[in-house]
Design an enzyme around this catalytic site. Structure first.
Site, PDB file in Angstrom:
ATOM      1  CB  CYS A 115      17.545  29.838 -14.684  1.00  0.00           C
ATOM      2  SG  CYS A 115      18.666  31.104 -14.076  1.00  0.00           S
ATOM      3  CG  HIS A 252      15.440  27.959 -11.299  1.00  0.00           C
ATOM      4  ND1 HIS A 252      16.756  27.683 -11.018  1.00  0.00           N
ATOM      5  CD2 HIS A 252      15.384  29.273 -11.630  1.00  0.00           C
ATOM      6  CE1 HIS A 252      17.469  28.792 -11.173  1.00  0.00           C
ATOM      7  NE2 HIS A 252      16.660  29.774 -11.534  1.00  0.00           N
ATOM      8  CG  ASN A 282      19.289  31.653  -9.642  1.00  0.00           C
ATOM      9  OD1 ASN A 282      19.607  30.604 -10.214  1.00  0.00           O
ATOM     10  ND2 ASN A 282      18.505  32.554 -10.203  1.00  0.00           N
TER      11      ASN A 282
END
Ligand code: UT7
Length: 325
Positions: A115, A252, A282
């Site tokens: 990520c 993020h 996500n």
């Protein structure tokens, strides 16, 4: 003293057509719209179609970014693609994008920091530009995390989505002050002692399978806010700016509670935070460039805005970049 900086000249994104709401997921997974929204802020996500690969999403995002920058693929000399869901183990998905864009010169490679991948890719692009190796870099984050979900595991499968975003960076001579446009600082961190908090339970060298995503969500959560805020603050110090000067935080997009907690710890009001987690879920390395591009198209982020971007993910790997758009 004049210096070379990596200055953004365009951004773009692509989301697969199929949008799946929490309620639709709740028809096949033991979950509810209420639980997902309250715990994560996610309302819907996009899933790639059968036969639609990470490189396909990346190529579409790249075209959008090149159009936004007003240049064509032949003007690019470097492609860096952040992904943990490559089309194949090798060749790199970046070289597939290079071919897809019709480029036969320059070089392309993948970066894997889960990520945090886009933050690591931005920092790498910055180093290539500052060193004189590259003049124009296409930095892409692209993922198809729907392909590594365990649909029997409700603690993870409701969290992730597919998508891609891209930014074009160009070498430009700048004054060497924090008023410059471009990347002003990068802070990268990792700690492999936390490998088992977020991983896939397969791999080429171990099981010869791809594996499915496994996460100790609460444990990752415990690390997220403090590590992200510390990286963000370190990046601001390196850039010579303070949190009051930040126009936008582009975090993020994993969990609204983490995003809010991190912004608060860094002293940035939530009104200055770009939020797309509700619409995208996500999307791992794609989440930051997706959010950037969406915010640019909406007219939220404008030229000369000071941006702080931060991410954490498997590794654990985390980091932050300060740049002026
Ligand atoms: O992008 C990489 C970085 N990753 C992250 O940043 C993720 C970090 N972690 C998180 O965002 C959160 O920990 C989660 C969203 C993953 C989970 O939220 P939580 O508040 O930590 O929930 P929990 O794991 O403590 O679970 C609470 C309850 C449990 O039930 P009991 O034991 O209290 O009865 C779970 O079984 O919620 C239950 N639960 C669910 N219920 C409905 C877990 N998943 C679900 C679900 N639907 N999908």
């Amino acid at each position: 003293m004049p210096i070379i900086r990596a200055v953004p000249i365009g951004a773009g994104h692509y989301l697969p057509k199929r949008m799946v709401t929490n309620s639709e997921l709740a028809q096949t997974v033991d979950t509810s719209d209420e639980w997902i929204k309250t715990r994560t802020g996610i309302e819907s996500r996009h899933f790639a179609a059968d036969g639609e690969y990470t490189s396909d999403l990346a190529i579409k995002a790249a075209h959008d970014a090149l159009t936004n920058a007003g240049i064509s693929a032949k003007d690019i000399d470097t492609i860096i693609l952040a992904t943990s869901t490559p089309d194949q183990t090798f060749p790199s998905t970046a070289t597939k994008v290079q071919a897809g864009l019709g480029m036969t010169t320059g070089f392309a490679f993948d970066i894997q920091a889960v990520c945090a991948g886009f933050v690591f890719a931005l920092a790498t692009a910055n180093s290539l530009i500052v060193s004189g190796q590259s003049k124009r870099v296409l930095v892409i984050g692209a993922e198809t995390f729907s392909r590594i979900m365990d649909w029997e595991d409700r603690t993870t499968c409701v969290l992730f989505g597919d998508g891609a975003g891209a930014v074009v960076l160009e070498a430009k001579e700048c004054k060497g002050t924090s008023e410059d446009r471009g990347i002003l600082s990068c802070e990268l961190c990792s700690d492999g002692n936390y490998n088992d908090l977020l991983y896939v339970d397969g791999g080429v060298s171990t099981t010869q399978t791809t594996g499915l995503l496994r996460m100790q969500g609460q444990e990752v959560f415990k690390h997220a806010i403090s590590k992200l805020a510390a990286a963000g603050e370190a990046a601001m110090v390196k850039a010579g700016v303070i949190s009051n000067e930040v126009d936008w935080v582009v975090p993020h997009q994993a969990n609204l509670r983490i995003i809010k907690g991190t912004a608060k710890k860094m002293g940035v009001p939530i009104e200055k935070v770009i939020l797309t987690v509700q619409d995208h879920g996500n999307t791992s390395a794609a989440s930051i460039p997706l959010a950037l591009s969406v915010a640019l198209k909406k007219g939220q982020i404008k030229k000369n805005n000071l941006i702080l971007t931060e991410a954490i993910g498997g590794g654990l790997a985390w980091g932050a970049v300060v740049l002026r758009w």
